[in-house]
Design a protein around this motif. Structure first.
Motif, PDB file in Angstrom:
ATOM      1  N   SER A   1     -78.134  56.739 -24.691  1.00 41.21           N
ATOM      2  CA  SER A   1     -78.173  55.499 -23.936  1.00 41.21           C
ATOM      3  C   SER A   1     -76.913  54.676 -24.167  1.00 41.21           C
ATOM      4  O   SER A   1     -76.416  54.567 -25.288  1.00 41.21           O
ATOM      5  N   CYS A   2     -76.370  54.122 -23.096  1.00 42.00           N
ATOM      6  CA  CYS A   2     -75.110  53.395 -23.160  1.00 42.00           C
ATOM      7  C   CYS A   2     -75.295  51.948 -22.765  1.00 42.00           C
ATOM      8  O   CYS A   2     -76.049  51.638 -21.843  1.00 42.00           O
ATOM      9  N   LYS A   3     -74.573  51.098 -23.453  1.00 41.18           N
ATOM     10  CA  LYS A   3     -74.504  49.715 -22.986  1.00 41.18           C
ATOM     11  C   LYS A   3     -73.103  49.160 -23.182  1.00 41.18           C
ATOM     12  O   LYS A   3     -72.391  49.531 -24.108  1.00 41.18           O
ATOM     13  N   ILE A   4     -72.740  48.264 -22.302  1.00 42.30           N
ATOM     14  CA  ILE A   4     -71.407  47.691 -22.352  1.00 42.30           C
ATOM     15  C   ILE A   4     -71.319  46.702 -23.512  1.00 42.30           C
ATOM     16  O   ILE A   4     -72.310  46.048 -23.854  1.00 42.30           O
ATOM     17  N   THR A   5     -70.142  46.601 -24.133  1.00 42.55           N
ATOM     18  CA  THR A   5     -69.947  45.638 -25.215  1.00 42.55           C
ATOM     19  C   THR A   5     -69.288  44.373 -24.658  1.00 42.55           C
ATOM     20  O   THR A   5     -68.847  44.351 -23.513  1.00 42.55           O
ATOM     21  N   VAL A   6     -69.198  43.373 -25.498  1.00 46.77           N
ATOM     22  CA  VAL A   6     -68.510  42.143 -25.097  1.00 46.77           C
ATOM     23  C   VAL A   6     -67.044  42.451 -24.792  1.00 46.77           C
ATOM     24  O   VAL A   6     -66.488  42.014 -23.779  1.00 46.77           O
ATOM     25  N   VAL A   7     -66.452  43.235 -25.666  1.00 46.19           N
ATOM     26  CA  VAL A   7     -65.054  43.655 -25.456  1.00 46.19           C
ATOM     27  C   VAL A   7     -64.916  44.373 -24.117  1.00 46.19           C
ATOM     28  O   VAL A   7     -63.971  44.122 -23.352  1.00 46.19           O
ATOM     29  N   GLY A   8     -65.861  45.249 -23.825  1.00 48.00           N
ATOM     30  CA  GLY A   8     -65.825  46.006 -22.580  1.00 48.00           C
ATOM     31  C   GLY A   8     -65.953  45.101 -21.370  1.00 48.00           C
ATOM     32  O   GLY A   8     -65.247  45.283 -20.365  1.00 48.00           O
ATOM     33  N   LYS A   9     -66.836  44.143 -21.469  1.00 46.33           N
ATOM     34  CA  LYS A   9     -67.043  43.218 -20.365  1.00 46.33           C
ATOM     35  C   LYS A   9     -65.764  42.419 -20.103  1.00 46.33           C
ATOM     36  O   LYS A   9     -65.329  42.260 -18.971  1.00 46.33           O
ATOM     37  N   LYS A  10     -65.154  41.964 -21.187  1.00 51.60           N
ATOM     38  CA  LYS A  10     -63.904  41.206 -21.053  1.00 51.60           C
ATOM     39  C   LYS A  10     -62.808  42.068 -20.441  1.00 51.60           C
ATOM     40  O   LYS A  10     -62.078  41.619 -19.566  1.00 51.60           O
ATOM     41  N   ALA A  11     -62.706  43.294 -20.914  1.00 46.74           N
ATOM     42  CA  ALA A  11     -61.685  44.203 -20.394  1.00 46.74           C
ATOM     43  C   ALA A  11     -61.891  44.441 -18.910  1.00 46.74           C
ATOM     44  O   ALA A  11     -60.934  44.451 -18.126  1.00 46.74           O
ATOM     45  N   PHE A  12     -63.137  44.603 -18.534  1.00 49.30           N
ATOM     46  CA  PHE A  12     -63.459  44.839 -17.121  1.00 49.30           C
ATOM     47  C   PHE A  12     -63.053  43.635 -16.279  1.00 49.30           C
ATOM     48  O   PHE A  12     -62.397  43.778 -15.248  1.00 49.30           O
ATOM     49  N   GLU A  13     -63.426  42.463 -16.749  1.00 50.12           N
ATOM     50  CA  GLU A  13     -63.096  41.251 -15.994  1.00 50.12           C
ATOM     51  C   GLU A  13     -61.591  41.066 -15.872  1.00 50.12           C
ATOM     52  O   GLU A  13     -61.080  40.697 -14.820  1.00 50.12           O
ATOM     53  N   SER A  14     -60.920  41.349 -16.960  1.00 48.82           N
ATOM     54  CA  SER A  14     -59.483  41.167 -16.925  1.00 48.82           C
ATOM     55  C   SER A  14     -58.817  42.219 -16.028  1.00 48.82           C
ATOM     56  O   SER A  14     -57.842  41.938 -15.330  1.00 48.82           O
ATOM     57  N   TYR A  15     -59.374  43.420 -16.040  1.00 46.93           N
ATOM     58  CA  TYR A  15     -58.892  44.463 -15.125  1.00 46.93           C
ATOM     59  C   TYR A  15     -59.027  43.985 -13.683  1.00 46.93           C
ATOM     60  O   TYR A  15     -58.112  44.139 -12.870  1.00 46.93           O
ATOM     61  N   VAL A  16     -60.152  43.398 -13.375  1.00 46.76           N
ATOM     62  CA  VAL A  16     -60.401  42.904 -12.019  1.00 46.76           C
ATOM     63  C   VAL A  16     -59.397  41.817 -11.645  1.00 46.76           C
ATOM     64  O   VAL A  16     -58.867  41.804 -10.535  1.00 46.76           O
ATOM     65  N   GLU A  17     -59.100  40.944 -12.597  1.00 47.19           N
ATOM     66  CA  GLU A  17     -58.114  39.896 -12.317  1.00 47.19           C
ATOM     67  C   GLU A  17     -56.755  40.488 -11.977  1.00 47.19           C
ATOM     68  O   GLU A  17     -56.104  40.071 -11.019  1.00 47.19           O
ATOM     69  N   VAL A  18     -56.342  41.473 -12.768  1.00 48.60           N
ATOM     70  CA  VAL A  18     -55.050  42.109 -12.514  1.00 48.60           C
ATOM     71  C   VAL A  18     -55.067  42.789 -11.141  1.00 48.60           C
ATOM     72  O   VAL A  18     -54.117  42.687 -10.365  1.00 48.60           O
ATOM     73  N   LEU A  19     -56.173  43.446 -10.867  1.00 51.57           N
ATOM     74  CA  LEU A  19     -56.320  44.147  -9.595  1.00 51.57           C
ATOM     75  C   LEU A  19     -56.172  43.202  -8.404  1.00 51.57           C
ATOM     76  O   LEU A  19     -55.595  43.558  -7.378  1.00 51.57           O
ATOM     77  N   ARG A  20     -56.679  42.022  -8.560  1.00 52.65           N
ATOM     78  CA  ARG A  20     -56.555  41.030  -7.481  1.00 52.65           C
ATOM     79  C   ARG A  20     -55.099  40.828  -7.097  1.00 52.65           C
ATOM     80  O   ARG A  20     -54.788  40.593  -5.934  1.00 52.65           O
ATOM     81  N   GLY A  21     -54.225  40.897  -8.085  1.00 48.93           N
ATOM     82  CA  GLY A  21     -52.801  40.748  -7.828  1.00 48.93           C
ATOM     83  C   GLY A  21     -52.277  41.804  -6.865  1.00 48.93           C
ATOM     84  O   GLY A  21     -51.345  41.555  -6.108  1.00 48.93           O
ATOM     85  N   TYR A  22     -52.899  42.973  -6.892  1.00 46.94           N
ATOM     86  CA  TYR A  22     -52.463  44.077  -6.040  1.00 46.94           C
ATOM     87  C   TYR A  22     -53.026  43.981  -4.632  1.00 46.94           C
ATOM     88  O   TYR A  22     -52.425  44.488  -3.696  1.00 46.94           O
ATOM     89  N   ILE A  23     -54.185  43.375  -4.503  1.00 44.74           N
ATOM     90  CA  ILE A  23     -54.828  43.426  -3.187  1.00 44.74           C
ATOM     91  C   ILE A  23     -54.982  42.047  -2.572  1.00 44.74           C
ATOM     92  O   ILE A  23     -55.776  41.838  -1.685  1.00 44.74           O
ATOM     93  N   ILE A  24     -54.195  41.118  -3.060  1.00 44.46           N
ATOM     94  CA  ILE A  24     -54.192  39.788  -2.484  1.00 44.46           C
ATOM     95  C   ILE A  24     -53.820  39.889  -1.007  1.00 44.46           C
ATOM     96  O   ILE A  24     -53.239  40.868  -0.594  1.00 44.46           O
ATOM     97  N   ASN A  25     -54.148  38.948  -0.228  1.00 49.78           N
ATOM     98  CA  ASN A  25     -53.899  38.914   1.222  1.00 49.78           C
ATOM     99  C   ASN A  25     -54.822  39.852   1.969  1.00 49.78           C
ATOM    100  O   ASN A  25     -54.472  40.327   3.036  1.00 49.78           O
ATOM    101  N   LEU A  26     -55.967  40.168   1.398  1.00 50.66           N
ATOM    102  CA  LEU A  26     -56.834  41.036   2.167  1.00 50.66           C
ATOM    103  C   LEU A  26     -58.169  40.390   2.470  1.00 50.66           C
ATOM    104  O   LEU A  26     -58.861  40.000   1.612  1.00 50.66           O
TER     105      LEU A  26
END
Lengths: 95, 95
Positions: free
Chosen positions: A70-95
């Motif tokens: 059984s797997c569960k996300i950690t706090v570190v993982g959640k933060k990493a995911f959110e931060s990944y999403v923020e960076v990704l926004r930089g790539y797909i802005i204007n859409l």
DNA sequence: ATAGCTTGGTTTATAATATAAACCAAATGG
DNA sequence: CCATTTGGTTTATATTATAAACCAAGCTAT
């Protein structure tokens, strides 16, 4: 300027796993395998990588009839995911 | 169910190039190199792949003092990018 | 009870990818 | 000129993703 996309998350299968775990907050190997359509071997490897990175926690339970991982996300993982999403926004802005 | 992420776009450098081209609609090699911080070799290879896929058009101009490689996104490329983002939204609610 | 299939995985080998290093031709600078 | 810079390309290497092969435990019909 475009920032680096965390290579641990910028992988289809690992991203899928994290995406599933972030909303479900606990899921076992079989469930993840079904939802992602991954092979067991591939999933096993990617789960290991996420675990090593501290992005997820894995509990292996052998007490029942069949093994259950059984797997569960950690706090570190959640933060990493959110931060990944923020960076990704930089790539797909204007859409 | 989570859909496949176009592997041609699910690559940091190629995504960056496409992201730049989608808003600028024309950019040369040097500009792309600066904005992405890529090495020339890496950029050259990735531009080739995008060209082969028909996602971008490349014009090599040797008439000036220095060679100039200019890139622009194609209709196919624009569609692929948009569809990539849509699939990505399946992975990341609120992207 | 046991031979053979299924379940739930892991380990290892291979295919694919990304990236850097080495290289090249033309232009520029001392 | 000779060395350096510019604008790349080609080729080699490191990294990654993926599948194939494997394994142990449990079920199933014989």
């Amino acid at each position: 300027m475009l920032k680096e996309l965390d290579p641990l998350l910028h992988s289809q299968l690992r991203l899928a796993v994290m995406s599933l775990l972030i909303s479900v907050d606990e899921a076992d190997f079989v469930y993840l395998k079904e939802k992602t359509n991954a092979t067991a071997g591939n999933l096993s490897v990617q789960i290991d990588k996420l675990t090593t990175a501290g992005y997820i926690d894995v509990q292996k339970d052998l007490s029942g009839k069949r093994p259950r991982t059984s797997c569960k996300i950690t706090v570190v993982g959640k933060k990493a995911f959110e931060s990944y999403v923020e960076v990704l926004r930089g790539y797909i802005i204007n859409l």
